[in-house]
Write an enzyme that holds these catalytic residues in place. Structure first.
Site, PDB file in Angstrom:
ATOM      1  N   HIS A 105       0.820  -1.222   0.000  1.00 49.51           N
ATOM      2  CA  HIS A 105       0.000   0.000   0.000  1.00 49.51           C
ATOM      3  C   HIS A 105       0.847   1.263   0.000  1.00 49.51           C
ATOM      4  CE1 HIS A 105      -3.720  -2.326   1.737  1.00 49.51           C
ATOM      5  NE2 HIS A 105      -3.401  -2.679   0.513  1.00 49.51           N
ATOM      6  N   CYS A 155       5.090  13.103  -7.181  1.00 46.70           N
ATOM      7  CA  CYS A 155       4.243  13.999  -7.954  1.00 46.70           C
ATOM      8  C   CYS A 155       2.999  13.256  -8.435  1.00 46.70           C
ATOM      9  CB  CYS A 155       5.032  14.543  -9.144  1.00 46.70           C
ATOM     10  SG  CYS A 155       4.008  15.543 -10.231  1.00 46.70           S
TER      11      CYS A 155
HETATM   12  N1  APR Z   1      -1.360  -7.944  17.607  1.00 45.94           N
HETATM   13  C1  APR Z   1      -1.974  -8.690  16.656  1.00 45.94           C
HETATM   14  N2  APR Z   1      -3.120  -8.340  16.065  1.00 45.94           N
HETATM   15  C2  APR Z   1      -3.664  -7.173  16.403  1.00 45.94           C
HETATM   16  C3  APR Z   1      -3.092  -6.339  17.385  1.00 45.94           C
HETATM   17  C4  APR Z   1      -1.888  -6.766  17.993  1.00 45.94           C
HETATM   18  N3  APR Z   1      -1.264  -6.035  18.932  1.00 45.94           N
HETATM   19  N4  APR Z   1      -3.886  -5.243  17.502  1.00 45.94           N
HETATM   20  C5  APR Z   1      -4.898  -5.381  16.632  1.00 45.94           C
HETATM   21  N5  APR Z   1      -4.781  -6.564  15.976  1.00 45.94           N
HETATM   22  C6  APR Z   1      -5.637  -7.116  14.926  1.00 45.94           C
HETATM   23  C7  APR Z   1      -7.091  -6.703  14.989  1.00 45.94           C
HETATM   24  O1  APR Z   1      -7.805  -7.592  15.830  1.00 45.94           O
HETATM   25  C8  APR Z   1      -7.520  -6.807  13.536  1.00 45.94           C
HETATM   26  O2  APR Z   1      -8.036  -8.101  13.245  1.00 45.94           O
HETATM   27  O3  APR Z   1      -5.162  -6.607  13.698  1.00 45.94           O
HETATM   28  C9  APR Z   1      -6.232  -6.613  12.751  1.00 45.94           C
HETATM   29  C10 APR Z   1      -6.175  -5.307  11.977  1.00 45.94           C
HETATM   30  O4  APR Z   1      -7.161  -5.319  10.991  1.00 45.94           O
HETATM   31  P1  APR Z   1      -7.506  -4.018  10.113  1.00 45.94           P
HETATM   32  O5  APR Z   1      -7.638  -2.820  11.014  1.00 45.94           O
HETATM   33  O6  APR Z   1      -8.647  -4.387   9.228  1.00 45.94           O
HETATM   34  O7  APR Z   1      -6.170  -3.771   9.297  1.00 45.94           O
HETATM   35  P2  APR Z   1      -5.634  -4.436   7.966  1.00 45.94           P
HETATM   36  O8  APR Z   1      -6.009  -5.861   7.881  1.00 45.94           O
HETATM   37  O9  APR Z   1      -4.206  -4.033   7.886  1.00 45.94           O
HETATM   38  O10 APR Z   1      -6.456  -3.622   6.880  1.00 45.94           O
HETATM   39  C11 APR Z   1      -6.046  -3.685   5.572  1.00 45.94           C
HETATM   40  O11 APR Z   1      -7.420  -1.793   4.964  1.00 45.94           O
HETATM   41  O12 APR Z   1      -8.030   0.128   6.063  1.00 45.94           O
HETATM   42  C12 APR Z   1      -7.348  -0.374   4.948  1.00 45.94           C
HETATM   43  O13 APR Z   1      -5.467   0.349   3.749  1.00 45.94           O
HETATM   44  C13 APR Z   1      -5.901  -0.003   5.040  1.00 45.94           C
HETATM   45  O14 APR Z   1      -3.914  -1.370   4.958  1.00 45.94           O
HETATM   46  C14 APR Z   1      -5.217  -1.281   5.480  1.00 45.94           C
HETATM   47  C15 APR Z   1      -6.115  -2.347   4.903  1.00 45.94           C
END
Ligand code: APR
Length: 244
Positions: free
Chosen positions: A119, A127
């Site tokens: 990402h 730019c």
């Molecule tokens: N250790 C492990 N897991 C964790 C921790 C931790 N300390 N804290 C939170 N989590 C878990 C949450 O329970 C959740 O399931 O990490 C996960 C994060 O999920 P999302 O917030 O959906 O993030 P992600 O999967 O990276 O989202 C993908 O979506 O919002 C867009 O572009 C953004 O890159 C992001 C993409």
């Protein structure tokens, strides 16, 4: 934490390991996620209304300022023990690929080398017209700084809603996932593609799939090993159990 002996055995023998990380991997560094970051001044906006080409076309200064605010937040935090455990893992595995959905650059700051930033990286600026990267720009108080080459508006080097992922990184991520012997899904809810697709690509090609996440996800029923808790605690323990 006790880790199953099969997993320890697989990792000791593994020559190809791929890891996918998401927002949860940075949570213990104190970084608010995309959504949680909407406090104070920014609480009135939805991230979807700021992180898109349409938003930038409509109000480039608003989008620039939101990223400037988030860039400062990223600069203020440090990698956590989970990031450093992955640096150690990379030293033990001949072919190690770290695929991340995070834009905070914390894996690189920790010292991971073979990192695919699917990402982009919020610390980089390019730019919006000609794509030239820049590390310095003039004042952004009045308006969005412009490119020295073509005078186009500068923007963060991140993938916005509606934009495609960087092709080379995505291809490398798919290849690394397919040929991995052990694949980790760490701190990602797995709902945004291609996260889920990479784990399935690994599984379908015979990889052992391991999930480390704070809570169960849609991927959990399909993985070989699932550990629910904080990646900053589980990863260092796992690396110690396997290699010390
Ligand atoms: N250790 C492990 N897991 C964790 C921790 C931790 N300390 N804290 C939170 N989590 C878990 C949450 O329970 C959740 O399931 O990490 C996960 C994060 O999920 P999302 O917030 O959906 O993030 P992600 O999967 O990276 O989202 C993908 O979506 O919002 C867009 O572009 C953004 O890159 C992001 C993409």
């Amino acid at each position: 934490m006790d880790f199953p002996s099969e997993l320890i055995f697989f990792l000791r023998k593994a020559e190809r390991v791929s890891v996918l990380t998401g927002a949860g991997a940075s949570q213990e560094s104190g970084l608010r996620t995309f959504r949680d970051a909407q406090s104070g001044l920014w609480a009135q906006y939805r991230p979807e209304d700021l992180a898109s080409p349409e938003a930038f076309a409509r109000d480039p200064k608003l989008v620039w300022d939101w990223y400037a605010f988030r860039r400062e937040a990223v600069k203020a935090v440090r990698p956590n023990p989970g990031h450093y455990a992955l640096v150690e893992m990379e030293k033990k595995i001949p072919e190690f690929t770290l695929i991340t959905q995070n834009v905070d650059g914390l894996h690189l700051l920790a010292g991971s080398r073979n990192v695919l930033e699917l990402h982009g990286n919020i610390l980089r600026v390019r730019c919006s017209e000609c794509g030239t990267f820049t590390e310095t720009w003039g004042s952004d108080l009045e308006s969005v700084p412009r490119c020295e080459t073509c005078n186009g508006l500068l923007r963060p080097d991140v993938v916005w809603f509606g934009e495609s992922l960087p092709r080379a990184e995505l291809e490398s991520a798919v290849i690394a996932s397919r040929k991995s012997q052990v694949f980790f899904s760490i701190g990602t809810s797995g709902v945004v593609q291609p996260a889920a697709a990479l784990a399935h690509a690994a599984h379908n090609n015979g990889s052992v799939v391991v999930e480390i996440n704070a809570e169960p996800t849609p991927l959990t029923p399909k993985v070989d090993f699932a550990f629910h808790g904080r990646s900053g605690e589980i990863l260092p323990e796992l690396v110690k159990a396997v290699w010390e």
